[in-house]
Motif scaffolding. Structure first.
Motif, mmCIF file in Angstrom:
data_model
loop_
_atom_site.group_PDB
_atom_site.id
_atom_site.type_symbol
_atom_site.label_atom_id
_atom_site.label_comp_id
_atom_site.label_asym_id
_atom_site.label_seq_id
_atom_site.Cartn_x
_atom_site.Cartn_y
_atom_site.Cartn_z
ATOM 1 N N ASN A 77 11.441 27.748 23.721
ATOM 2 C CA ASN A 77 10.337 27.299 24.429
ATOM 3 C C ASN A 77 8.975 27.274 23.247
ATOM 4 O O ASN A 77 8.436 26.219 23.169
ATOM 5 C CB ASN A 77 9.766 28.140 25.567
ATOM 6 C CG ASN A 77 10.801 27.854 26.777
ATOM 7 O OD1 ASN A 77 11.215 26.699 26.958
ATOM 8 N ND2 ASN A 77 11.023 28.968 27.389
ATOM 9 N N ILE A 78 9.028 28.210 22.566
ATOM 10 C CA ILE A 78 7.900 28.315 21.502
ATOM 11 C C ILE A 78 8.256 27.011 20.430
ATOM 12 O O ILE A 78 7.135 26.412 20.249
ATOM 13 C CB ILE A 78 8.020 29.394 20.959
ATOM 14 C CG1 ILE A 78 7.455 30.738 21.662
ATOM 15 C CG2 ILE A 78 6.956 29.496 19.729
ATOM 16 C CD1 ILE A 78 7.605 32.044 21.294
ATOM 17 N N ILE A 79 9.554 26.994 20.257
ATOM 18 C CA ILE A 79 9.708 25.980 19.060
ATOM 19 C C ILE A 79 9.381 24.319 19.703
ATOM 20 O O ILE A 79 8.732 23.857 18.855
ATOM 21 C CB ILE A 79 10.995 25.948 18.587
ATOM 22 C CG1 ILE A 79 11.396 27.205 17.963
ATOM 23 C CG2 ILE A 79 11.624 24.695 17.793
ATOM 24 C CD1 ILE A 79 12.737 27.486 17.495
ATOM 25 N N SER A 327 7.940 23.745 29.432
ATOM 26 C CA SER A 327 7.060 24.286 30.291
ATOM 27 C C SER A 327 6.040 24.885 29.579
ATOM 28 O O SER A 327 6.393 25.702 28.412
ATOM 29 C CB SER A 327 7.840 25.453 31.166
ATOM 30 O OG SER A 327 8.437 26.319 30.361
ATOM 31 N N TYR A 328 4.900 24.880 29.853
ATOM 32 C CA TYR A 328 3.610 25.531 28.857
ATOM 33 C C TYR A 328 3.747 26.946 28.917
ATOM 34 O O TYR A 328 3.447 27.683 27.984
ATOM 35 C CB TYR A 328 2.501 24.771 29.474
ATOM 36 C CG TYR A 328 1.386 24.880 28.369
ATOM 37 C CD1 TYR A 328 1.270 24.105 27.208
ATOM 38 C CD2 TYR A 328 0.301 25.922 28.348
ATOM 39 C CE1 TYR A 328 0.286 24.435 26.513
ATOM 40 C CE2 TYR A 328 -0.455 26.190 27.617
ATOM 41 C CZ TYR A 328 -0.670 25.316 26.495
ATOM 42 O OH TYR A 328 -1.667 25.405 25.595
ATOM 43 N N THR A 329 3.981 27.560 29.738
ATOM 44 C CA THR A 329 3.458 28.975 30.089
ATOM 45 C C THR A 329 4.452 29.823 29.198
ATOM 46 O O THR A 329 3.934 30.813 28.603
ATOM 47 C CB THR A 329 3.878 29.325 31.531
ATOM 48 O OG1 THR A 329 2.911 28.473 32.485
ATOM 49 C CG2 THR A 329 3.478 30.771 31.635
ATOM 50 N N PRO A 330 5.659 29.667 28.942
ATOM 51 C CA PRO A 330 6.677 30.599 28.436
ATOM 52 C C PRO A 330 5.978 30.467 26.839
ATOM 53 O O PRO A 330 6.019 31.576 26.244
ATOM 54 C CB PRO A 330 7.828 29.846 28.555
ATOM 55 C CG PRO A 330 7.890 28.913 29.600
ATOM 56 C CD PRO A 330 6.612 28.395 29.878
ATOM 57 N N MET A 331 5.490 29.445 26.346
ATOM 58 C CA MET A 331 4.958 29.274 25.063
ATOM 59 C C MET A 331 3.693 30.175 24.848
ATOM 60 O O MET A 331 3.700 31.149 23.883
ATOM 61 C CB MET A 331 4.590 28.002 24.670
ATOM 62 C CG MET A 331 4.007 28.025 23.296
ATOM 63 S SD MET A 331 3.447 26.385 22.767
ATOM 64 C CE MET A 331 1.758 26.366 23.829
ATOM 65 N N LEU A 332 2.914 30.212 25.857
ATOM 66 C CA LEU A 332 1.803 31.154 25.619
ATOM 67 C C LEU A 332 2.189 32.389 25.693
ATOM 68 O O LEU A 332 1.471 33.396 25.139
ATOM 69 C CB LEU A 332 0.849 30.729 26.717
ATOM 70 C CG LEU A 332 -0.128 29.349 26.451
ATOM 71 C CD1 LEU A 332 -1.112 29.130 27.394
ATOM 72 C CD2 LEU A 332 -0.472 29.440 25.080
ATOM 73 N N SER A 333 3.114 32.894 26.517
ATOM 74 C CA SER A 333 3.473 34.158 26.631
ATOM 75 C C SER A 333 3.791 34.905 25.383
ATOM 76 O O SER A 333 3.325 36.147 25.311
ATOM 77 C CB SER A 333 4.474 34.406 27.460
ATOM 78 O OG SER A 333 5.862 33.834 26.994
ATOM 79 N N ASN A 334 4.162 34.222 24.630
ATOM 80 C CA ASN A 334 4.433 34.910 23.330
ATOM 81 C C ASN A 334 3.421 34.444 22.117
ATOM 82 O O ASN A 334 2.812 35.306 21.409
ATOM 83 C CB ASN A 334 5.816 34.405 22.857
ATOM 84 C CG ASN A 334 6.245 35.365 21.735
ATOM 85 O OD1 ASN A 334 5.585 36.236 21.249
ATOM 86 N ND2 ASN A 334 7.250 34.905 20.962
ATOM 87 N N PHE A 335 3.473 33.194 22.200
ATOM 88 C CA PHE A 335 2.185 32.422 21.174
ATOM 89 C C PHE A 335 1.044 33.032 21.324
ATOM 90 O O PHE A 335 0.479 33.374 20.321
ATOM 91 C CB PHE A 335 2.580 31.062 21.483
ATOM 92 C CG PHE A 335 1.502 29.946 20.522
ATOM 93 C CD1 PHE A 335 1.826 30.018 19.226
ATOM 94 C CD2 PHE A 335 0.526 29.489 20.967
ATOM 95 C CE1 PHE A 335 1.372 29.246 18.483
ATOM 96 C CE2 PHE A 335 -0.399 28.762 20.144
ATOM 97 C CZ PHE A 335 0.111 28.859 18.803
ATOM 98 N N GLU A 336 0.376 33.001 22.477
ATOM 99 C CA GLU A 336 -0.939 33.638 22.740
ATOM 100 C C GLU A 336 -1.031 34.978 22.300
ATOM 101 O O GLU A 336 -1.944 35.332 21.902
ATOM 102 C CB GLU A 336 -1.124 33.248 24.176
ATOM 103 C CG GLU A 336 -2.802 33.496 24.630
ATOM 104 C CD GLU A 336 -3.105 33.157 25.833
ATOM 105 O OE1 GLU A 336 -4.050 32.739 26.293
ATOM 106 O OE2 GLU A 336 -2.285 33.595 26.871
ATOM 107 N N SER A 337 -0.154 35.715 22.630
ATOM 108 C CA SER A 337 -0.228 37.061 22.203
ATOM 109 C C SER A 337 -0.401 37.474 20.572
ATOM 110 O O SER A 337 -1.062 38.424 20.279
ATOM 111 C CB SER A 337 1.177 37.992 22.801
ATOM 112 O OG SER A 337 2.251 37.560 22.106
#
Length: 355
Positions: A77-79, A327-337
């Motif tokens: 997801n991040i990628i 899906s946007y949320t999964p990215m942020l879960s890691n990316f944002e952290s």
DNA sequence: AAGTGCAGCAACCGCCTGATG
DNA sequence: CCATCAGGCGGTTGCTGCACT
């Protein structure tokens, strides 16, 4: 005349590294570090390798804590999300994935992820189209009447950031939008910028309105009095404002069916690689491309075009294929952290970017 | 068993950028 | 300000192993 080679090509060994070479390099770097000079390093060790080759071998394979293979769903997801956002900036993308190298991420994307996404997408496409059809119905009841037969947009009520539609999907989009703003800020900090050349964009968009696709980030600057500063959100992945909708219009702009045609663009097919970036751009140009993505801009000539086909890249995956999967949320879960601190100290400037 | 095609991946190539003198 | 250089990066190549015929 080309650049001088970094080493004597004739005297350096090429090809796969032997275990002995690996051991030498690893042992030396672990004891002495790189010394800040990769070019000189192979001579110190007694390796008949190019300094660049040593660097690559160390960074991509010998370095501690390197992970190979076994990409998780979250990493996928991040990628995907970052690829959509910033294109093939593999080093930046890899930086968000501990233990991953840019080379690894790049290979993974090129050989697996694109195909994986495409396969997944095929199953979902029908459902998405059905949903789009439903939204067309909803939209026609409320918004079509706003469309005139000319290029002059009606003045809409000046409700800042208010969704135009009463579609329930819109209600929960605010957090999504804010998240996009956060990512946007990060991207600026990573090297992007947002110019204010929207007049040019406006002009080009008005004259290039076929086969338009929507980037995930469709921010635009405050345009003009002719376009209201409101957003339409068609689904969980694609944000569209009135300005972008304008791009959706067919050239005929024949009132009632034009918005339908715009909505149809959600399913249009554009080479993803071309959409996100075009090869052979300088970094500056790439960043301009990034701007365009955020604008939801369409520039057929520049290569960031959504819809004007070009001939580089062979991906069969389309923009529609990808955006529907992210899906946007999964990215942020890691990316944002990992980037939260960076985001927090970067003030958002509404005068530059208007949501 | 041999030939062929393809996917995956390590490594290379060449361009760009920033540092340095 | 300019030239040079090393590091960094993304695109591409080519090798290897596997699946299929």
């Amino acid at each position: 005349m080309g650049r001088a080679p970094c080493c004597d090509k004739a005297s350096v060994k090429k090809g796969p590294w032997s275990p002995e070479e690996d051991a030498k390099l690893k042992s030396y770097i672990e004891q002495h570090g790189t010394g800040g000079n990769w070019i000189a390093l192979p001579q110190k060790i007694g390796l008949k390798r190019c300094g660049k080759s040593c660097r690559l071998r160390w960074l991509n394979y010998l370095r501690p804590n390197i992970k190979h293979g076994g990409f998780s769903e979250e990493e996928d997801n991040i990628i995907c999300s970052l690829y959509i956002s910033i294109g093939s900036r593999w080093s930046i993308i890899a930086a968000q994935l501990p233990g991953r190298t840019d080379n690894d991420v790049k290979n993974y994307w090129n050989t697996r992820l694109k195909k994986k996404l495409l396969g997944k997408h095929k199953k979902e496409q029908q459902a998405r189209r059905a949903a789009t059809a439903r939204m067309k119905q909803d939209y026609s009841a409320t918004a079509i009447n706003q469309i005139t037969t000319s290029y002059s947009w009606p003045q809409l009520p000046a409700v800042s950031h208010a969704p135009v539609l009463s579609n329930p999907i819109l209600v929960d989009q605010e957090a999504h939008i804010k998240d996009q703003a956060s990512l946007q800020k990060l991207l600026i900090k990573l090297g992007g910028r947002f110019s204010d050349h929207h007049d040019d964009h406006n002009h080009e968009q008005q004259s290039n309105i076929n086969n338009i696709n929507i980037p995930n980030f469709c921010y635009r600057p405050d345009m003009s009095s002719t376009v209201q500063d409101q957003q339409l959100v068609f689904d969980n992945t694609i944000t569209v404002n009135n300005y972008t909708n304008f791009n959706f219009m067919s050239e005929s702009l024949s009132t009632t069916n034009t918005m339908y045609q715009g909505l149809d663009c959600l399913d249009s097919t554009v080479d993803l690689d071309q959409f996100v970036y075009t090869d052979n751009w300088s970094d500056t140009q790439r960043l301009d491309g990034l701007n365009n993505n955020f604008y939801g801009s369409v520039e057929g000539v520049s290569g960031s075009s959504c819809g004007t086909s070009t001939n580089s890249g062979e991906s069969n995956i389309t923009w529609g294929d990808i955006t529907s999967l992210i899906s946007y949320t999964p990215m942020l879960s890691n990316f944002e952290s990992s980037q939260q601190n960076m985001l927090q100290d970067f003030a958002f400037d509404d005068s530059i970017i208007t949501l």
